[in-house]
Design a protein around this motif. Structure first.
Motif, PDB file in Angstrom:
ATOM      1  N   ARG A 148       0.816  -1.219   0.000  1.00  0.00           N
ATOM      2  CA  ARG A 148       0.000   0.000   0.000  1.00  0.00           C
ATOM      3  C   ARG A 148       0.839   1.254   0.000  1.00  0.00           C
ATOM      4  O   ARG A 148       1.912   1.289   0.579  1.00  0.00           O
ATOM      5  N   ASN A 149       0.328   2.298  -0.637  1.00  0.00           N
ATOM      6  CA  ASN A 149       0.891   3.629  -0.441  1.00  0.00           C
ATOM      7  C   ASN A 149       0.559   4.051   0.987  1.00  0.00           C
ATOM      8  O   ASN A 149      -0.485   3.667   1.523  1.00  0.00           O
ATOM      9  N   THR A 150       1.450   4.831   1.598  1.00  0.00           N
ATOM     10  CA  THR A 150       1.158   5.362   2.932  1.00  0.00           C
ATOM     11  C   THR A 150       0.819   6.834   2.775  1.00  0.00           C
ATOM     12  O   THR A 150       1.662   7.626   2.344  1.00  0.00           O
ATOM     13  N   VAL A 151      -0.420   7.191   3.082  1.00  0.00           N
ATOM     14  CA  VAL A 151      -0.891   8.550   2.829  1.00  0.00           C
ATOM     15  C   VAL A 151      -1.261   9.218   4.146  1.00  0.00           C
ATOM     16  O   VAL A 151      -1.974   8.634   4.957  1.00  0.00           O
ATOM     17  N   SER A 152      -0.737  10.420   4.378  1.00  0.00           N
ATOM     18  CA  SER A 152      -1.169  11.191   5.541  1.00  0.00           C
ATOM     19  C   SER A 152      -1.481  12.609   5.092  1.00  0.00           C
ATOM     20  O   SER A 152      -0.971  13.066   4.064  1.00  0.00           O
ATOM     21  N   GLU A 153      -2.328  13.292   5.848  1.00  0.00           N
ATOM     22  CA  GLU A 153      -2.797  14.608   5.396  1.00  0.00           C
ATOM     23  C   GLU A 153      -2.943  15.584   6.547  1.00  0.00           C
ATOM     24  O   GLU A 153      -3.233  15.193   7.673  1.00  0.00           O
ATOM     25  N   ILE A 154      -2.748  16.860   6.239  1.00  0.00           N
ATOM     26  CA  ILE A 154      -3.286  17.927   7.074  1.00  0.00           C
ATOM     27  C   ILE A 154      -4.435  18.495   6.257  1.00  0.00           C
ATOM     28  O   ILE A 154      -4.230  19.047   5.168  1.00  0.00           O
ATOM     29  N   THR A 155      -5.644  18.313   6.738  1.00  0.00           N
ATOM     30  CA  THR A 155      -6.815  18.718   5.970  1.00  0.00           C
ATOM     31  C   THR A 155      -6.884  20.236   5.878  1.00  0.00           C
ATOM     32  O   THR A 155      -6.710  20.946   6.873  1.00  0.00           O
ATOM     33  N   GLY A 156      -7.117  20.727   4.662  1.00  0.00           N
ATOM     34  CA  GLY A 156      -7.198  22.165   4.436  1.00  0.00           C
ATOM     35  C   GLY A 156      -8.376  22.788   5.183  1.00  0.00           C
ATOM     36  O   GLY A 156      -9.420  22.156   5.347  1.00  0.00           O
ATOM     37  N   SER A 157      -8.202  24.052   5.610  1.00  0.00           N
ATOM     38  CA  SER A 157      -9.258  24.697   6.406  1.00  0.00           C
ATOM     39  C   SER A 157     -10.434  25.141   5.548  1.00  0.00           C
ATOM     40  O   SER A 157     -11.587  24.973   5.939  1.00  0.00           O
ATOM     41  N   THR A 158     -10.165  25.698   4.349  1.00  0.00           N
ATOM     42  CA  THR A 158     -11.280  26.200   3.540  1.00  0.00           C
ATOM     43  C   THR A 158     -11.427  25.490   2.196  1.00  0.00           C
ATOM     44  O   THR A 158     -12.472  25.546   1.579  1.00  0.00           O
ATOM     45  N   LYS A 159     -10.363  24.832   1.719  1.00  0.00           N
ATOM     46  CA  LYS A 159     -10.440  24.104   0.444  1.00  0.00           C
ATOM     47  C   LYS A 159      -9.909  22.683   0.639  1.00  0.00           C
ATOM     48  O   LYS A 159      -8.897  22.306   0.031  1.00  0.00           O
ATOM     49  N   PRO A 160     -10.593  21.911   1.465  1.00  0.00           N
ATOM     50  CA  PRO A 160     -10.052  20.585   1.827  1.00  0.00           C
ATOM     51  C   PRO A 160      -9.921  19.615   0.650  1.00  0.00           C
ATOM     52  O   PRO A 160      -9.122  18.685   0.714  1.00  0.00           O
ATOM     53  N   ASP A 161     -10.696  19.855  -0.420  1.00  0.00           N
ATOM     54  CA  ASP A 161     -10.631  18.924  -1.558  1.00  0.00           C
ATOM     55  C   ASP A 161      -9.494  19.261  -2.516  1.00  0.00           C
ATOM     56  O   ASP A 161      -9.196  18.505  -3.436  1.00  0.00           O
ATOM     57  N   GLU A 162      -8.854  20.420  -2.321  1.00  0.00           N
ATOM     58  CA  GLU A 162      -7.691  20.751  -3.149  1.00  0.00           C
ATOM     59  C   GLU A 162      -6.423  20.280  -2.441  1.00  0.00           C
ATOM     60  O   GLU A 162      -6.328  20.353  -1.220  1.00  0.00           O
ATOM     61  N   ILE A 163      -5.467  19.803  -3.246  1.00  0.00           N
ATOM     62  CA  ILE A 163      -4.329  19.101  -2.639  1.00  0.00           C
ATOM     63  C   ILE A 163      -2.981  19.647  -3.101  1.00  0.00           C
ATOM     64  O   ILE A 163      -2.781  19.951  -4.282  1.00  0.00           O
ATOM     65  N   VAL A 164      -2.074  19.772  -2.145  1.00  0.00           N
ATOM     66  CA  VAL A 164      -0.651  19.965  -2.442  1.00  0.00           C
ATOM     67  C   VAL A 164       0.042  18.686  -1.982  1.00  0.00           C
ATOM     68  O   VAL A 164      -0.093  18.296  -0.819  1.00  0.00           O
TER      69      VAL A 164
END
Ligand SMILES: [Zn+2]
Length: 352
Positions: A148-164
């Motif tokens: 598996r890929n290991t994915v972790s995130e800090i969820t965006g405050s106002t645009k959570p569906d956009e990703i860096v």
């Protein structure tokens, strides 16, 4: 080597290579410098081991011998391929890596040998001395398993569906520790998120760290990711990857063509002047995983470092923590965290 004298050769099997099925294969050696020479001497190949002792110029130029050397030799009836390690420098360590059998070719053992041994073969052959080698190799392929890929995130405050996206790959070859390739890239991509979190920062967009699986075997992890996210790739501002070492950072290479985007990244990089990591290069980024996302239109970026020594250790037993610098890891983490946070916090998505 059994003729003209007995000498052990330090070898590593290359990826997907077959072994010798419990037997010892013995045969004469023919030493080849280029594929053109291989073709020219095709009638001398049958029943022999082909030794590739090419001149190393750059990794990209030389890697073809590792990737295709066995298949090309097999076409002319070779019984095995012994391939000079793809490196500008050697301490008598073989370098392994991926090799690919072409279709309809008899699979023969594909072996990495050291630069020193390749040059020894070259010298003996140049003097017209007959060389014989005995090879025994246990290589085999096991059945595929789930990884598996290991994915972790800090969820965006106002645009959570956009990703860096920041990334490195988690798998490595089975010699050494894979500390450099690509423990370093995985580390900074993980650590960048914890730095942002520890500083109490909350970006507008989601900062996602992906530690790819199966890079070395053929980019399996990113293929799965691209398939799964094919409909939201337009939401990824940028995909960043570090897979060329985490030495002293100098900046990043950015692949996007949009001039405004280049300007924004340049502005962000200027914040890194105090650590001398503010250089922006425009062009094809050095990210074997994210390349697949870049092909599908996602702007890509790779970490630039003073990595002259990268291929000294690449895919060898020497790729261990001892060659890593904790200070450089911190600096690379700073670059990753600053760029990721900056691009996740600007008002508009990075134009493409
Ligand atoms: Zn790698």
């Amino acid at each position: 080597m059994v003729c003209p004298r007995k000498q052990s050769l330090n070898i590593l099997g290359l990826g997907y290579s077959v072994g010798t099925n419990g037997s010892v294969v013995t045969g004469d050696v023919i030493v080849i410098k280029t594929f053109a020479e291989l073709n020219r001497r095709s009638r001398e190949i049958r029943g022999k081991f082909v030794v590739y002792n090419y001149d190393f110029n750059s990794y990209d130029e030389s890697v073809a011998y590792k990737l295709h050397g066995a298949s090309r030799a097999s076409k002319y009836g070779a019984i095995g391929a012994l391939i000079r390690s793809t490196t500008p420098f050697s301490n008598s360590l073989p370098h392994t890596g991926l090799q690919i059998y072409s279709k309809n070719v008899r699979k023969i053992p594909a072996v990495s040998i050291t630069v020193e041994d390749a040059e020894l073969f070259g010298r003996l052959a140049a003097r017209g001395i007959n060389i014989t080698v005995s090879l025994s190799m246990e290589a085999r392929m096991d059945a595929d398993r789930v990884s598996r890929n290991t994915v972790s995130e800090i969820t965006g405050s106002t645009k959570p569906d956009e990703i860096v996206l920041v990334s490195g790959h988690l798998d490595s070859w089975d010699v050494g520790q894979g500390a450099m390739d690509d423990g370093g890239g995985a580390f900074i991509s993980w650590r960048a998120l914890s730095v942002i979190k520890k500083l109490g920062l909350r970006p507008k967009r989601t900062v996602q760290s992906v530690l790819w699986t199966g890079e070395e075997m053929g980019y399996n992890g990113v293929q799965q990711y691209a398939q799964k996210h094919i409909n939201d790739l337009n939401k990824i501002s940028i995909a960043m990857e570090s897979d060329m070492g985490t030495f002293t950072p100098t900046g990043i290479t950015y692949s996007g063509r949009n001039l405004t985007a280049q300007c924004i990244i340049n502005e962000l990089l200027s914040l890194l002047k105090p650590i001398n990591a503010s250089q922006l290069k425009i062009g094809r980024e050095d990210g074997p995983d994210i390349e697949l996302l870049v092909e599908k239109g996602v702007p890509g970026a790779s970490l630039d470092t003073r990595n002259d020594r990268y291929f000294y250790y690449h895919h060898t037993a020497g790729d261990t923590m001892s060659m890593m610098s904790t200070r450089d890891l911190d600096l690379c983490t700073a670059v990753w965290a600053a760029i990721a946070y900056g691009l996740a916090s600007i008002d508009d998505q990075l134009p493409r």
